[in-house]
Design a protein around this motif. Structure first.
Motif, PDB file in Angstrom:
ATOM      1  N   SER A 192       8.507  -6.189  -3.723  1.00 16.63           N
ATOM      2  CA  SER A 192       9.370  -5.683  -4.792  1.00 16.63           C
ATOM      3  C   SER A 192       8.811  -4.461  -5.513  1.00 16.63           C
ATOM      4  O   SER A 192       9.566  -3.652  -6.067  1.00 16.63           O
ATOM      5  CB  SER A 192       9.647  -6.789  -5.818  1.00 16.63           C
ATOM      6  OG  SER A 192       8.449  -7.207  -6.459  1.00 16.63           O
ATOM      7  N   THR A 193       7.487  -4.292  -5.503  1.00 14.86           N
ATOM      8  CA  THR A 193       6.876  -3.143  -6.183  1.00 14.86           C
ATOM      9  C   THR A 193       6.430  -2.063  -5.204  1.00 14.86           C
ATOM     10  O   THR A 193       5.778  -1.103  -5.598  1.00 14.86           O
ATOM     11  CB  THR A 193       5.666  -3.591  -7.018  1.00 14.86           C
ATOM     12  OG1 THR A 193       4.691  -4.198  -6.158  1.00 14.86           O
ATOM     13  CG2 THR A 193       6.088  -4.588  -8.090  1.00 14.86           C
ATOM     14  N   ASN A 194       6.788  -2.204  -3.963  1.00 14.76           N
ATOM     15  CA  ASN A 194       6.398  -1.236  -2.935  1.00 14.76           C
ATOM     16  C   ASN A 194       7.559  -0.304  -2.619  1.00 14.76           C
ATOM     17  O   ASN A 194       8.725  -0.683  -2.777  1.00 14.76           O
ATOM     18  CB  ASN A 194       5.942  -1.977  -1.676  1.00 14.76           C
ATOM     19  CG  ASN A 194       5.355  -1.049  -0.633  1.00 14.76           C
ATOM     20  OD1 ASN A 194       6.010  -0.706   0.343  1.00 14.76           O
ATOM     21  ND2 ASN A 194       4.110  -0.632  -0.837  1.00 14.76           N
ATOM     22  N   PHE A 230       6.388  -8.184   5.822  1.00 11.40           N
ATOM     23  CA  PHE A 230       5.651  -7.753   4.626  1.00 11.40           C
ATOM     24  C   PHE A 230       4.685  -8.833   4.182  1.00 11.40           C
ATOM     25  O   PHE A 230       5.082  -9.948   3.816  1.00 11.40           O
ATOM     26  CB  PHE A 230       6.613  -7.411   3.487  1.00 11.40           C
ATOM     27  CG  PHE A 230       5.990  -6.561   2.421  1.00 11.40           C
ATOM     28  CD1 PHE A 230       6.152  -5.193   2.424  1.00 11.40           C
ATOM     29  CD2 PHE A 230       5.206  -7.139   1.419  1.00 11.40           C
ATOM     30  CE1 PHE A 230       5.565  -4.397   1.453  1.00 11.40           C
ATOM     31  CE2 PHE A 230       4.616  -6.363   0.440  1.00 11.40           C
ATOM     32  CZ  PHE A 230       4.787  -4.980   0.459  1.00 11.40           C
ATOM     33  N   ASP A 231       3.407  -8.478   4.190  1.00  9.35           N
ATOM     34  CA  ASP A 231       2.362  -9.401   3.742  1.00  9.35           C
ATOM     35  C   ASP A 231       2.190  -9.236   2.236  1.00  9.35           C
ATOM     36  O   ASP A 231       1.514  -8.321   1.776  1.00  9.35           O
ATOM     37  CB  ASP A 231       1.056  -9.102   4.476  1.00  9.35           C
ATOM     38  CG  ASP A 231      -0.027 -10.132   4.188  1.00  9.35           C
ATOM     39  OD1 ASP A 231       0.230 -11.042   3.379  1.00  9.35           O
ATOM     40  OD2 ASP A 231      -1.126 -10.016   4.758  1.00  9.35           O
ATOM     41  N   VAL A 245       0.851  -1.175   0.000  1.00 10.70           N
ATOM     42  CA  VAL A 245       0.000   0.000   0.000  1.00 10.70           C
ATOM     43  C   VAL A 245       0.890   1.230   0.000  1.00 10.70           C
ATOM     44  O   VAL A 245       1.993   1.214   0.557  1.00 10.70           O
ATOM     45  CB  VAL A 245      -0.948  -0.002   1.230  1.00 10.70           C
ATOM     46  CG1 VAL A 245      -0.154   0.080   2.527  1.00 10.70           C
ATOM     47  CG2 VAL A 245      -1.976   1.123   1.154  1.00 10.70           C
ATOM     48  N   GLU A 246       0.431   2.296  -0.633  1.00 12.44           N
ATOM     49  CA  GLU A 246       1.191   3.540  -0.691  1.00 12.44           C
ATOM     50  C   GLU A 246       0.250   4.728  -0.522  1.00 12.44           C
ATOM     51  O   GLU A 246      -0.967   4.580  -0.536  1.00 12.44           O
ATOM     52  CB  GLU A 246       1.943   3.645  -2.024  1.00 12.44           C
ATOM     53  CG  GLU A 246       2.944   2.525  -2.247  1.00 12.44           C
ATOM     54  CD  GLU A 246       3.807   2.757  -3.471  1.00 12.44           C
ATOM     55  OE1 GLU A 246       4.084   3.927  -3.785  1.00 12.44           O
ATOM     56  OE2 GLU A 246       4.200   1.765  -4.098  1.00 12.44           O
TER      57      GLU A 246
END
Length: 227
Positions: free
Chosen positions: A52-54, A47-48, A12-13
């Protein structure tokens, strides 16, 4: 005394729209935490999902990563506890289970070490001065014992959220309760009734849960968020 931080995060971001302050941002919460760490802290990212994309992947040099697939907040919390159980943590070290939507003031580490050095019988310490204790009708008659360390005041409180600090002994003794009962408030009430456990929180807060209307009072958290 080292503080082992277990930071619960997922892919999430920015913000999730859950009643957040207008300035809230997950990455700013994380970068704020990094800016407050010292040589007496050790950071684990729980990390759930796939990290790699967070944004968290941009800070790889700052933490130990553990990825898993839980799919829910409750299952993520329980998996975090199981991971902690397997770590080689000294009895006099501290365990800080931390959600990803908190901001901290700069000297929280020294104040945590200070309160644990002042009192040998602490069970659970939260760094969040819960704002709801000051206005919700259910807390109108709440009374608290006030504790002092060298530089700060603390109070006991009935419960806290899913972010708290304890020692290895209490963690092990209460592991079964934390991994079987859902709901933070009910869990801490049961721990108090069954085992006499208590939670203390600082006045003013050393961190805040970033929810609109529930920020730790008397502190300009928006300014802290700016870094």
């Amino acid at each position: 005394m080292k503080i082992h931080i277990f930071y619960r995060h997922y892919n999430v971001e920015k913000t999730d729209g859950r009643g957040r302050p207008k300035w809230f941002d997950y990455e700013k919460c994380f970068s704020n935490l990094l800016s407050t760490l010292t040589s007496d802290t050790e950071l684990h990212i729980m990390f759930d999902g796939d990290s790699s994309t967070n944004f968290i992947s941009n800070y790889k040099n700052h933490y130990t990563l553990y990825e898993f697939k839980a799919g829910s907040d409750q299952e993520s919390f329980w998996e975090t506890l199981r991971y902690i159980k397997e770590q080689n943590i000294k009895d006099d070290d501290l365990i800080y289970i931390l959600e990803n939507d908190y901001l901290h003031i700069n000297d929280w580490v020294s104040k945590v070490k200070e309160i644990f050095s002042t009192y040998s019988n602490l069970n659970y310490v939260s760094l969040y001065d819960h704002n709801d204790k000051y206005f919700l009708p259910m807390y109108e008659n709440l009374t608290s014992k006030i504790f002092t360390s060298l530089t700060h005041h603390w109070r006991n409180t009935p419960s806290t959220c899913g972010s708290y600090i304890t020692n290895k002994k209490i963690f092990d003794e209460d592991f079964n309760v934390h991994t079987t009962i859902a709901g933070d408030h009910n869990k801490f009430l049961q721990l108090n009734q069954e085992k006499g456990r208590f939670v203390i929180t600082p006045i003013p807060g050393l961190s805040t849960h970033c929810m609109e209307g529930l920020l730790s009072p008397t502190i300009d958290w928006e300014n802290i968020n700016k870094g």
